[in-house]
Design an enzyme around this catalytic site. Structure first.
Site, PDB file in Angstrom:
ATOM      1  N   CYS A   1     -14.577   1.754 -13.416  1.00 19.04           N
ATOM      2  CA  CYS A   1     -13.385   0.904 -13.396  1.00 19.04           C
ATOM      3  C   CYS A   1     -12.272   1.640 -12.665  1.00 19.04           C
ATOM      4  O   CYS A   1     -12.056   2.825 -12.919  1.00 19.04           O
ATOM      5  CB  CYS A   1     -12.969   0.581 -14.826  1.00 19.04           C
ATOM      6  SG  CYS A   1     -11.453  -0.394 -14.923  1.00 19.04           S
TER       7      CYS A   1
ATOM      8  N   HIS B   1     -10.737  -7.622 -18.375  1.00 14.30           N
ATOM      9  CA  HIS B   1      -9.377  -7.123 -18.118  1.00 14.30           C
ATOM     10  C   HIS B   1      -8.324  -8.168 -18.493  1.00 14.30           C
ATOM     11  O   HIS B   1      -7.254  -7.828 -18.997  1.00 14.30           O
ATOM     12  CB  HIS B   1      -9.202  -6.774 -16.629  1.00 14.30           C
ATOM     13  CG  HIS B   1      -9.693  -5.412 -16.258  1.00 14.30           C
ATOM     14  ND1 HIS B   1      -9.191  -4.262 -16.818  1.00 14.30           N
ATOM     15  CD2 HIS B   1     -10.625  -5.007 -15.358  1.00 14.30           C
ATOM     16  CE1 HIS B   1      -9.795  -3.214 -16.285  1.00 14.30           C
ATOM     17  NE2 HIS B   1     -10.685  -3.633 -15.393  1.00 14.30           N
TER      18      HIS B   1
ATOM     19  N   HIS C   1     -16.692  -8.126 -16.027  1.00 18.47           N
ATOM     20  CA  HIS C   1     -15.822  -6.953 -16.140  1.00 18.47           C
ATOM     21  C   HIS C   1     -14.355  -7.349 -15.925  1.00 18.47           C
ATOM     22  O   HIS C   1     -13.470  -6.951 -16.692  1.00 18.47           O
ATOM     23  CB  HIS C   1     -16.262  -5.909 -15.095  1.00 18.47           C
ATOM     24  CG  HIS C   1     -15.407  -4.682 -15.040  1.00 18.47           C
ATOM     25  ND1 HIS C   1     -15.851  -3.438 -15.449  1.00 18.47           N
ATOM     26  CD2 HIS C   1     -14.140  -4.494 -14.609  1.00 18.47           C
ATOM     27  CE1 HIS C   1     -14.881  -2.554 -15.279  1.00 18.47           C
ATOM     28  NE2 HIS C   1     -13.831  -3.171 -14.766  1.00 18.47           N
ATOM     29  N   GLU C   2     -14.104  -8.143 -14.875  1.00 17.65           N
ATOM     30  CA  GLU C   2     -12.719  -8.519 -14.545  1.00 17.65           C
ATOM     31  C   GLU C   2     -12.135  -9.477 -15.581  1.00 17.65           C
ATOM     32  O   GLU C   2     -10.954  -9.397 -15.922  1.00 17.65           O
ATOM     33  CB  GLU C   2     -12.640  -9.137 -13.147  1.00 17.65           C
ATOM     34  CG  GLU C   2     -13.135  -8.239 -12.014  1.00 17.65           C
ATOM     35  CD  GLU C   2     -12.547  -6.836 -12.020  1.00 17.65           C
ATOM     36  OE1 GLU C   2     -11.390  -6.657 -12.455  1.00 17.65           O
ATOM     37  OE2 GLU C   2     -13.259  -5.902 -11.601  1.00 17.65           O
TER      38      GLU C   2
HETATM   39 ZN    ZN Z   1     -11.951  -2.485 -14.297  1.00 19.00          ZN
END
Ligand code: ZN
Length: 181
Positions: A97, A143, A139-140
């Site tokens: 990341c 966030h 993954h995004e």
């Molecule tokens: Zn990330």
């Protein structure tokens, strides 16, 4: 219309900056400002280099992320207010990341995803992706909900990454890179 000033000064925030733990708000207004922000985020992502970047990683708490898993300019993608309509399969793979540099964590993710979102101009679209693309989207999206790969590590990953995590904490506390070695 909200303006995103000083796009040139945008930088990628690092763990343990508390902004990265916050949930982002849905985007309600679309237009040129959002297009400019997306373009700047794609630039920053490629400089690192990385394959995905979410708005909270540059300190802007809105539900927007960009990605490009091939490096080809035609594969730049912008997702606003993304929502998964399908997540199937499961595969373990190591992930990094841009906000947690030096740390790699094995994450189990769906291997196939269908995502609905809008582009930076507000036009809705749907995409289907597998493997790396599906993984980046997950993954995004994490966030956007304030979740980082370092939040849930196996004991083995904790041990491997202990030094890097400690260093990131020291850098954040000191506001400058800690001596390495
Ligand atoms: Zn990330």
């Amino acid at each position: 219309m909200r303006t995103f000033e000083n796009l040139d000064k945008l930088t990628i925030l690092h763990y343990p900056n508390p902004i990265l733990k916050k949930a982002s708000a849905p985007v309600e207004e679309f237009g040129e400002e959002l297009v400019q922000l997306s373009q700047r985020m794609l630039e920053l992502m490629k400089q690192e280099p990385g394959i995905g970047l979410a708005a909270p990683q540059v300190g802007i708490l809105i539900r927007l992320f960009v990605c490009n898993v091939t490096g080809e300019p035609d594969d730049d993608l912008v997702f606003v207010n993304p929502r998964f309509t399908e997540l199937t399969g499961a595969v373990d793979c190591e992930e990094g990341c841009l906000s947690v540099p030096g740390v790699n964590v094995t994450k189990r993710r769906a291997s196939h995803a269908v995502i609905e979102a809008m582009d930076a101009t507000g036009r809705p679209f749907q995409m289907s992706g597998i493997d790396l693309l599906a993984r980046v989207w997950q993954h995004e999206t994490d966030h956007l909900d304030g979740r980082l790969i370092s939040d849930t590590m196996s004991t083995a990953d904790e041990i491997v990454n202990r030094r890097a995590i400690k260093q990131l904490k020291e850098e954040y506390a000191g506001g400058r890179p800690a001596p390495r070695g």
